[in-house]
Design an enzyme around this catalytic site. Structure first.
Site, PDB file in Angstrom:
ATOM      1  N   LYS A  63       4.255 -21.335  20.711  1.00 32.56           N
ATOM      2  CA  LYS A  63       5.379 -21.792  19.582  1.00 32.56           C
ATOM      3  C   LYS A  63       5.609 -22.923  19.704  1.00 32.56           C
ATOM      4  O   LYS A  63       5.234 -24.312  20.660  1.00 32.56           O
ATOM      5  CB  LYS A  63       6.560 -21.751  20.977  1.00 32.56           C
ATOM      6  CG  LYS A  63       7.453 -22.272  20.049  1.00 32.56           C
ATOM      7  CD  LYS A  63       9.041 -21.937  20.643  1.00 32.56           C
ATOM      8  CE  LYS A  63       9.327 -22.557  21.979  1.00 32.56           C
ATOM      9  NZ  LYS A  63      10.027 -24.364  22.064  1.00 32.56           N
ATOM     10  N   ASP A 101       9.531 -24.007  15.857  1.00 31.75           N
ATOM     11  CA  ASP A 101      10.768 -23.429  16.471  1.00 31.75           C
ATOM     12  C   ASP A 101      11.234 -24.974  16.430  1.00 31.75           C
ATOM     13  O   ASP A 101      11.288 -25.960  17.123  1.00 31.75           O
ATOM     14  CB  ASP A 101      10.952 -23.429  18.076  1.00 31.75           C
ATOM     15  CG  ASP A 101      11.877 -24.054  18.709  1.00 31.75           C
ATOM     16  OD1 ASP A 101      13.095 -23.958  18.410  1.00 31.75           O
ATOM     17  OD2 ASP A 101      11.823 -24.026  20.074  1.00 31.75           O
ATOM     18  N   LYS A 144      14.795 -25.551  14.473  1.00 34.45           N
ATOM     19  CA  LYS A 144      16.046 -24.910  14.412  1.00 34.45           C
ATOM     20  C   LYS A 144      16.430 -25.764  13.385  1.00 34.45           C
ATOM     21  O   LYS A 144      17.895 -26.802  13.715  1.00 34.45           O
ATOM     22  CB  LYS A 144      16.557 -25.869  15.969  1.00 34.45           C
ATOM     23  CG  LYS A 144      15.779 -25.538  17.484  1.00 34.45           C
ATOM     24  CD  LYS A 144      16.469 -25.658  18.728  1.00 34.45           C
ATOM     25  CE  LYS A 144      16.399 -25.081  20.519  1.00 34.45           C
ATOM     26  NZ  LYS A 144      14.317 -24.939  19.702  1.00 34.45           N
ATOM     27  N   LEU A 145      16.574 -25.669  12.175  1.00 32.44           N
ATOM     28  CA  LEU A 145      17.254 -25.949  10.803  1.00 32.44           C
ATOM     29  C   LEU A 145      18.693 -25.774  11.249  1.00 32.44           C
ATOM     30  O   LEU A 145      19.205 -25.365  12.018  1.00 32.44           O
ATOM     31  CB  LEU A 145      16.666 -25.741   9.995  1.00 32.44           C
ATOM     32  CG  LEU A 145      15.537 -26.556   9.382  1.00 32.44           C
ATOM     33  CD1 LEU A 145      14.057 -26.417   9.986  1.00 32.44           C
ATOM     34  CD2 LEU A 145      15.195 -25.642   8.038  1.00 32.44           C
ATOM     35  N   ASP A 178      22.502 -27.394   8.928  1.00 40.87           N
ATOM     36  CA  ASP A 178      22.558 -28.535   7.742  1.00 40.87           C
ATOM     37  C   ASP A 178      23.539 -28.135   7.046  1.00 40.87           C
ATOM     38  O   ASP A 178      23.528 -26.719   6.555  1.00 40.87           O
ATOM     39  CB  ASP A 178      21.125 -29.552   7.260  1.00 40.87           C
ATOM     40  CG  ASP A 178      21.700 -30.568   7.030  1.00 40.87           C
ATOM     41  OD1 ASP A 178      22.294 -31.383   6.423  1.00 40.87           O
ATOM     42  OD2 ASP A 178      20.798 -31.601   7.137  1.00 40.87           O
ATOM     43  N   PRO A 207      24.297 -26.182   3.370  1.00 38.73           N
ATOM     44  CA  PRO A 207      22.578 -24.619   3.182  1.00 38.73           C
ATOM     45  C   PRO A 207      21.515 -25.298   1.552  1.00 38.73           C
ATOM     46  O   PRO A 207      20.559 -24.671   2.290  1.00 38.73           O
ATOM     47  CB  PRO A 207      23.859 -24.188   2.100  1.00 38.73           C
ATOM     48  CG  PRO A 207      24.404 -24.107   2.883  1.00 38.73           C
ATOM     49  CD  PRO A 207      25.571 -26.054   3.106  1.00 38.73           C
ATOM     50  N   ASN A 208      21.589 -26.195   1.269  1.00 32.45           N
ATOM     51  CA  ASN A 208      21.000 -26.165  -0.284  1.00 32.45           C
ATOM     52  C   ASN A 208      19.626 -27.216   0.751  1.00 32.45           C
ATOM     53  O   ASN A 208      18.166 -26.817   0.510  1.00 32.45           O
ATOM     54  CB  ASN A 208      21.823 -26.918  -1.131  1.00 32.45           C
ATOM     55  CG  ASN A 208      20.470 -27.505  -2.014  1.00 32.45           C
ATOM     56  OD1 ASN A 208      19.885 -25.970  -2.938  1.00 32.45           O
ATOM     57  ND2 ASN A 208      20.180 -28.569  -2.489  1.00 32.45           N
ATOM     58  N   THR A 209      20.260 -28.658   1.297  1.00 30.04           N
ATOM     59  CA  THR A 209      18.768 -28.658   2.734  1.00 30.04           C
ATOM     60  C   THR A 209      17.930 -27.639   2.956  1.00 30.04           C
ATOM     61  O   THR A 209      16.693 -28.241   3.297  1.00 30.04           O
ATOM     62  CB  THR A 209      19.377 -29.668   3.158  1.00 30.04           C
ATOM     63  OG1 THR A 209      20.393 -30.843   3.028  1.00 30.04           O
ATOM     64  CG2 THR A 209      18.485 -30.768   4.006  1.00 30.04           C
ATOM     65  N   THR A 246      19.881 -21.794  25.932  1.00 35.67           N
ATOM     66  CA  THR A 246      20.420 -21.802  27.215  1.00 35.67           C
ATOM     67  C   THR A 246      20.490 -22.570  28.500  1.00 35.67           C
ATOM     68  O   THR A 246      20.284 -21.814  30.198  1.00 35.67           O
ATOM     69  CB  THR A 246      18.813 -20.743  27.844  1.00 35.67           C
ATOM     70  OG1 THR A 246      17.414 -21.981  27.458  1.00 35.67           O
ATOM     71  CG2 THR A 246      18.207 -19.479  27.382  1.00 35.67           C
ATOM     72  N   GLN A 271      17.753 -24.924  33.031  1.00 33.00           N
ATOM     73  CA  GLN A 271      17.763 -23.919  32.183  1.00 33.00           C
ATOM     74  C   GLN A 271      18.793 -23.926  33.331  1.00 33.00           C
ATOM     75  O   GLN A 271      19.132 -23.502  34.913  1.00 33.00           O
ATOM     76  CB  GLN A 271      16.702 -22.749  32.418  1.00 33.00           C
ATOM     77  CG  GLN A 271      15.675 -22.951  31.257  1.00 33.00           C
ATOM     78  CD  GLN A 271      15.515 -23.296  29.863  1.00 33.00           C
ATOM     79  OE1 GLN A 271      17.132 -23.190  29.437  1.00 33.00           O
ATOM     80  NE2 GLN A 271      14.903 -23.295  29.091  1.00 33.00           N
ATOM     81  N   ARG A 310       8.016 -23.582  31.390  1.00 28.96           N
ATOM     82  CA  ARG A 310       6.927 -24.303  33.114  1.00 28.96           C
ATOM     83  C   ARG A 310       6.385 -23.630  33.435  1.00 28.96           C
ATOM     84  O   ARG A 310       4.581 -23.693  34.684  1.00 28.96           O
ATOM     85  CB  ARG A 310       8.156 -26.021  33.409  1.00 28.96           C
ATOM     86  CG  ARG A 310       8.282 -26.338  32.887  1.00 28.96           C
ATOM     87  CD  ARG A 310       9.231 -27.115  32.718  1.00 28.96           C
ATOM     88  NE  ARG A 310      10.661 -26.702  31.852  1.00 28.96           N
ATOM     89  CZ  ARG A 310      11.252 -27.055  31.897  1.00 28.96           C
ATOM     90  NH1 ARG A 310      12.487 -28.717  32.181  1.00 28.96           N
ATOM     91  NH2 ARG A 310      12.678 -26.459  31.618  1.00 28.96           N
TER      92      ARG A 310
END
Length: 246
Positions: free
Chosen positions: A45, A72, A74-75, A77, A79-81, A132, A203, A224
């Site tokens: 990842k 990873d 995590k967009l 914003d 919708p168009n962006t 998490t 976590q 970790r």
């Protein structure tokens, strides 16, 4: 690469252990990957720290070295962006990427359109439900979400399913309910994995690899406990042995 039409049906069949490359430089990454024998290419990842430090070239180089990649970022914003950003990410040939389901069904549908290449192929796309590290008390008091954490995760997962996503990121504790509501082929990608004797660190909603397998998790993300281990290769192999079906 999977196509938009057959992705959900065919891509949830193989369980995976994913190692997050939580390093700030390419040198640290390649020193870590050098610990693995030539024929052993773990699924990795690439998160925000590494991507922002090294840029897209680190993705291309790791892909050239034969690793499957979960990008990873995590967009989240308008919708168009997000659509345009996903179109750019689709050219990196990663295997899996994600966004925040809190961005609405409209945003998720736009993301799928952007991610799908002219030939109809695309990476898997999953949505983050609740991190998490988030407890129910914090979610309710700080985010003003009055529902239970489990019900919130389930609603976000159903929204992702309605938008056409391939699955969600959730904790192992919610994986079984997500599967029950969204179907057995709807991917559950679960961080918060710790060996029984490990510290939980930051976590909150966690499980051991064997428990995650019993809960129905498809892909587990183990950071970790592997990266910080005295012998990362042995820790990775232990995780695979405990998680993957015999």
């Amino acid at each position: 690469m999977p196509t938009e039409k057959n992705c959900e049906k065919n891509c949830a069949l193989k369980k995976e252990v994913i190692i997050p490359l939580d390093f700030s430089s390419a040198r640290e990454v390649f020193d870590f990957l050098a610990l693995f024998p030539q024929g052993e290419k773990p699924y990795v990842k690439i998160g925000m720290e590494l991507f922002y430090s090294e840029g897209p070239e680190i993705v291309r180089e790791i892909k050239r070295r034969g690793h499957k990649i979960f990008l990873d970022l995590k967009l989240h914003d308008i919708p168009n962006t997000v659509k345009k950003a996903m179109a750019a990410l689709s050219r990196l040939e990663v295997d899996l990427c994600n966004l925040h389901t809190a961005g609405t069904i409209e945003m998720m549908r736009a993301a799928l359109k952007g991610l799908t290449r002219p030939d109809g192929t695309r990476p898997l796309l999953i949505g983050v439900t609740q991190l998490t590290s988030t407890s129910e008390a914090r979610m309710q008091s700080e985010l003003l979400i009055s529902a239970s954490l489990e019900d919130t995760v389930l609603r976000y997962a159903k929204n992702a399913k309605a938008a056409g996503l391939d699955g969600v990121v959730c904790s192992p504790l919610e994986a079984a309910r997500v599967k029950a509501a969204c179907g057995k082929d709807f991917l559950t990608v679960t961080p918060g994995i710790r060996f029984a004797e490990s510290s939980s660190d930051d976590q909150v909603r966690i499980a051991a690899p064997a428990n995650a397998r019993e809960m129905g998790c498809d892909y587990i993300v183990v950071g970790r406990p592997i990266i910080a281990a005295g012998d990362p290769l042995a820790a990775y192999r232990r995780c695979v042995k405990e998680f993957l079906p015999i």
